[in-house]
Design a protein around this motif. Structure first.
Motif, mmCIF file in Angstrom:
data_model
loop_
_atom_site.group_PDB
_atom_site.id
_atom_site.type_symbol
_atom_site.label_atom_id
_atom_site.label_comp_id
_atom_site.label_asym_id
_atom_site.label_seq_id
_atom_site.Cartn_x
_atom_site.Cartn_y
_atom_site.Cartn_z
ATOM 1 N N SER A 185 41.097 54.846 32.819
ATOM 2 C CA SER A 185 42.021 54.873 33.949
ATOM 3 C C SER A 185 41.238 54.945 35.247
ATOM 4 C CB SER A 185 42.956 56.089 33.837
ATOM 5 O OG SER A 185 42.195 57.293 33.841
ATOM 6 N N GLY A 186 41.939 54.686 36.340
ATOM 7 C CA GLY A 186 41.326 54.826 37.650
ATOM 8 C C GLY A 186 40.516 53.637 38.109
ATOM 9 N N HIS A 187 40.702 52.482 37.469
ATOM 10 C CA HIS A 187 39.914 51.315 37.834
ATOM 11 C C HIS A 187 40.778 50.235 38.495
ATOM 12 C CE1 HIS A 187 36.046 52.387 36.086
ATOM 13 N NE2 HIS A 187 36.685 52.851 35.029
ATOM 14 N N GLU A 188 41.834 50.647 39.165
ATOM 15 C CA GLU A 188 42.751 49.661 39.727
ATOM 16 C C GLU A 188 42.059 48.736 40.723
ATOM 17 O OE1 GLU A 188 43.343 52.882 39.520
ATOM 18 O OE2 GLU A 188 45.024 53.016 38.100
ATOM 19 N N GLN A 189 41.219 49.304 41.603
ATOM 20 C CA GLN A 189 40.544 48.477 42.600
ATOM 21 C C GLN A 189 39.572 47.498 41.947
ATOM 22 O OE1 GLN A 189 38.730 51.068 45.511
ATOM 23 N NE2 GLN A 189 40.569 51.110 46.758
ATOM 24 N N ALA A 190 38.873 47.970 40.919
ATOM 25 C CA ALA A 190 37.921 47.103 40.236
ATOM 26 C C ALA A 190 38.639 45.993 39.483
ATOM 27 C CB ALA A 190 37.064 47.923 39.278
ATOM 28 N N LEU A 191 39.763 46.326 38.856
ATOM 29 C CA LEU A 191 40.538 45.303 38.159
ATOM 30 C C LEU A 191 41.077 44.275 39.142
ATOM 31 C CD1 LEU A 191 42.478 47.435 35.531
ATOM 32 C CD2 LEU A 191 40.907 45.557 35.037
ATOM 33 N N ALA A 192 41.480 44.740 40.320
ATOM 34 C CA ALA A 192 41.962 43.821 41.348
ATOM 35 C C ALA A 192 40.834 42.891 41.796
ATOM 36 C CB ALA A 192 42.505 44.603 42.545
ATOM 37 N N ALA A 193 39.619 43.436 41.908
ATOM 38 C CA ALA A 193 38.472 42.610 42.290
ATOM 39 C C ALA A 193 38.174 41.570 41.219
ATOM 40 C CB ALA A 193 37.242 43.497 42.519
ATOM 41 N N LEU A 194 38.280 41.972 39.952
ATOM 42 C CA LEU A 194 38.036 41.029 38.863
ATOM 43 C C LEU A 194 39.104 39.941 38.836
ATOM 44 C CD1 LEU A 194 36.490 40.136 36.371
ATOM 45 C CD2 LEU A 194 37.804 41.789 35.029
ATOM 46 N N ARG A 195 40.360 40.341 39.047
ATOM 47 C CA ARG A 195 41.447 39.359 39.079
ATOM 48 C C ARG A 195 41.226 38.370 40.223
ATOM 49 N NH1 ARG A 195 45.057 42.649 38.878
ATOM 50 N NH2 ARG A 195 45.789 42.421 36.734
ATOM 51 N N ASP A 196 40.802 38.879 41.370
ATOM 52 C CA ASP A 196 40.562 38.020 42.521
ATOM 53 C C ASP A 196 39.387 37.072 42.259
ATOM 54 O OD1 ASP A 196 40.954 37.181 45.279
ATOM 55 O OD2 ASP A 196 39.117 38.258 45.728
ATOM 56 N N ALA A 197 38.328 37.591 41.648
ATOM 57 C CA ALA A 197 37.129 36.788 41.410
ATOM 58 C C ALA A 197 37.381 35.662 40.421
ATOM 59 C CB ALA A 197 35.999 37.678 40.904
ATOM 60 N N THR A 198 38.277 35.897 39.453
ATOM 61 C CA THR A 198 38.516 34.888 38.421
ATOM 62 C C THR A 198 39.736 34.014 38.707
ATOM 63 O OG1 THR A 198 39.750 36.535 37.121
ATOM 64 C CG2 THR A 198 37.414 36.271 36.615
ATOM 65 N N ALA A 199 40.405 34.268 39.814
ATOM 66 C CA ALA A 199 41.615 33.509 40.145
ATOM 67 C C ALA A 199 41.302 32.026 40.335
ATOM 68 C CB ALA A 199 42.253 34.073 41.407
ATOM 69 N N ILE A 200 42.257 31.209 39.989
ATOM 70 C CA ILE A 200 42.053 29.760 40.067
ATOM 71 C C ILE A 200 41.953 29.281 41.519
ATOM 72 C CG2 ILE A 200 44.511 29.172 40.086
ATOM 73 C CD1 ILE A 200 41.624 27.293 38.286
ATOM 74 N N GLU A 201 42.521 30.035 42.462
ATOM 75 C CA GLU A 201 42.544 29.585 43.852
ATOM 76 C C GLU A 201 41.135 29.332 44.399
ATOM 77 O OE1 GLU A 201 46.400 31.294 42.952
ATOM 78 O OE2 GLU A 201 44.354 32.082 42.698
ATOM 79 N N HIS A 202 40.192 30.226 44.095
ATOM 80 C CA HIS A 202 38.820 30.027 44.592
ATOM 81 C C HIS A 202 38.231 28.729 44.046
ATOM 82 C CE1 HIS A 202 38.975 34.080 46.108
ATOM 83 N NE2 HIS A 202 39.147 34.580 44.891
ATOM 84 N N HIS A 203 38.510 28.460 42.808
ATOM 85 C CA HIS A 203 37.982 27.267 42.178
ATOM 86 C C HIS A 203 38.668 26.003 42.714
ATOM 87 C CE1 HIS A 203 37.364 30.730 39.506
ATOM 88 N NE2 HIS A 203 36.193 30.180 39.289
ATOM 89 N N THR A 204 39.944 26.141 43.060
ATOM 90 C CA THR A 204 40.660 25.017 43.671
ATOM 91 C C THR A 204 40.050 24.669 45.019
ATOM 92 O OG1 THR A 204 42.713 25.679 42.570
ATOM 93 C CG2 THR A 204 42.913 24.199 44.469
ATOM 94 N N HIS A 205 39.725 25.691 45.811
ATOM 95 C CA HIS A 205 39.109 25.446 47.117
ATOM 96 C C HIS A 205 37.752 24.764 46.960
ATOM 97 C CE1 HIS A 205 42.393 27.551 48.774
ATOM 98 N NE2 HIS A 205 41.926 28.771 48.662
ATOM 99 N N LEU A 206 36.975 25.190 45.945
ATOM 100 C CA LEU A 206 35.687 24.549 45.687
ATOM 101 C C LEU A 206 35.877 23.077 45.327
ATOM 102 C CD1 LEU A 206 33.820 27.286 43.600
ATOM 103 C CD2 LEU A 206 33.007 26.296 45.752
ATOM 104 N N MET A 207 36.852 22.816 44.468
ATOM 105 C CA MET A 207 37.132 21.441 44.064
ATOM 106 C C MET A 207 37.541 20.595 45.269
ATOM 107 S SD MET A 207 40.042 19.965 41.432
ATOM 108 C CE MET A 207 41.383 20.490 42.540
ATOM 109 N N GLU A 208 38.435 21.121 46.073
ATOM 110 C CA GLU A 208 38.931 20.355 47.214
ATOM 111 C C GLU A 208 37.811 20.044 48.210
ATOM 112 O OE1 GLU A 208 43.545 22.003 47.182
ATOM 113 O OE2 GLU A 208 42.051 22.905 48.521
ATOM 114 N N ALA A 209 36.952 21.025 48.473
ATOM 115 C CA ALA A 209 35.835 20.795 49.391
ATOM 116 C C ALA A 209 34.897 19.732 48.833
ATOM 117 C CB ALA A 209 35.073 22.095 49.631
ATOM 118 N N ALA A 210 34.683 19.771 47.512
ATOM 119 C CA ALA A 210 33.807 18.779 46.882
ATOM 120 C C ALA A 210 34.409 17.382 46.980
ATOM 121 C CB ALA A 210 33.566 19.154 45.424
ATOM 122 N N LEU A 211 35.686 17.249 46.641
ATOM 123 C CA LEU A 211 36.327 15.939 46.649
ATOM 124 C C LEU A 211 36.486 15.387 48.062
ATOM 125 C CD1 LEU A 211 39.081 16.463 43.911
ATOM 126 C CD2 LEU A 211 36.787 15.485 43.663
#
Length: 248
Positions: A185-211
């Motif tokens: 317990s007590g890892h809410e902030q860390a879990l939020a960071a992991l969720r943010d890091a693995t979210a598809i949105e970051h990868h979508t932005h990378l793809m769009e910049a590349a294309l």
């Protein structure tokens, strides 16, 4: 060396390498030939040769008079590997963008789609879900760099990537997945960071910049993306306030 022996050695190498990178064989774990032979059903000679190859890749260490062990991980090495990844992957990404044609664009779009179909490990904290996401995530980054032509840089980048996946999985993902599974317990902030890091949105932005062939934006996004690894680890390392209170 006959073909059958080569195939057995290669099979042993690939099996052990897979389990080391996924941390099924955890950092520091002893690699005793007898135990490995019983677990994997692999002969003595293929095992020894596979372990020697893995030692050359710095995934295994030889211990004097004690055989082999899985190489350790550490925060210091995670930071060093992250720095090395920045130096290698960002210029390779730029090179790929400048060289890539229609086939490269299609491979990036396909890899992104497959990644987008994965369930995030924080939502399904199972080894199978993590394996699936890890495989698709690696395939996406490989696709982004797919049009780069600097063979030595690509070779070094692949080595760094393998080591980073192992460090990240053991130091950051494992504690967070235990928390997501309700074992801590007590890892809410860390879990939020992991969720943010693995979210598809970051990868979508990378793809769009590349294309879009927007090199400046692509460099900035990849630099930020690579930094997420350390951010997740830093948050997973922080002791929750409630835990600190109980230890007083």
């Amino acid at each position: 060396m006959d073909g059958e022996h080569i195939s057995k050695t290669e099979a042993a190498y690939r099996t052990l390498r897979r389990d080391i990178l996924s941390t099924r064989l955890g950092p520091g774990a002893p690699l005793k030939l007898g135990a490995l032979r019983g677990t994997y059903g692999i002969g003595w000679t293929p095992l020894r040769e596979a372990l020697s190859r893995l030692e050359a890749e710095r995934l295994v260490t030889a211990i004097s008079n004690r055989g082999f062990a899985v190489a350790e991980v550490s925060r210091e090495e995670l930071e060093d590997l992250t720095h090395a990844r920045l130096l290698l992957e960002v210029p390779l990404f730029v090179e790929s963008i400048r060289n890539g044609g229609g086939e490269w664009e299609a491979s990036v779009i396909t890899a992104h789609y497959r990644l987008s179909r994965c369930t995030l490990a924080v939502e399904n904290p199972s080894e199978a879900a993590l394996d699936d996401w890890d495989e698709k995530h690696q395939a996406f980054h490989d696709a982004l760099l797919g049009a780069a032509t600097s063979r030595w840089l690509l070779r070094f980048q692949e080595t760094i990537s393998d080591q980073l996946r192992r460090h990240h999985r053991f130091l950051s993902l494992a504690p967070m997945l235990r928390a997501a599974a309700g074992k801590e317990s007590g890892h809410e902030q860390a879990l939020a960071a992991l969720r943010d890091a693995t979210a598809i949105e970051h990868h979508t932005h990378l793809m769009e910049a590349a294309l879009d062939r927007n090199v400046e934006r692509a460099e900035a996004l990849m630099t930020q993306h690579i930094g997420y690894t350390l951010d997740v680890y830093a948050r997973s390392e922080e002791e929750p306030a409630s835990t600190k209170h109980r230890h007083r």
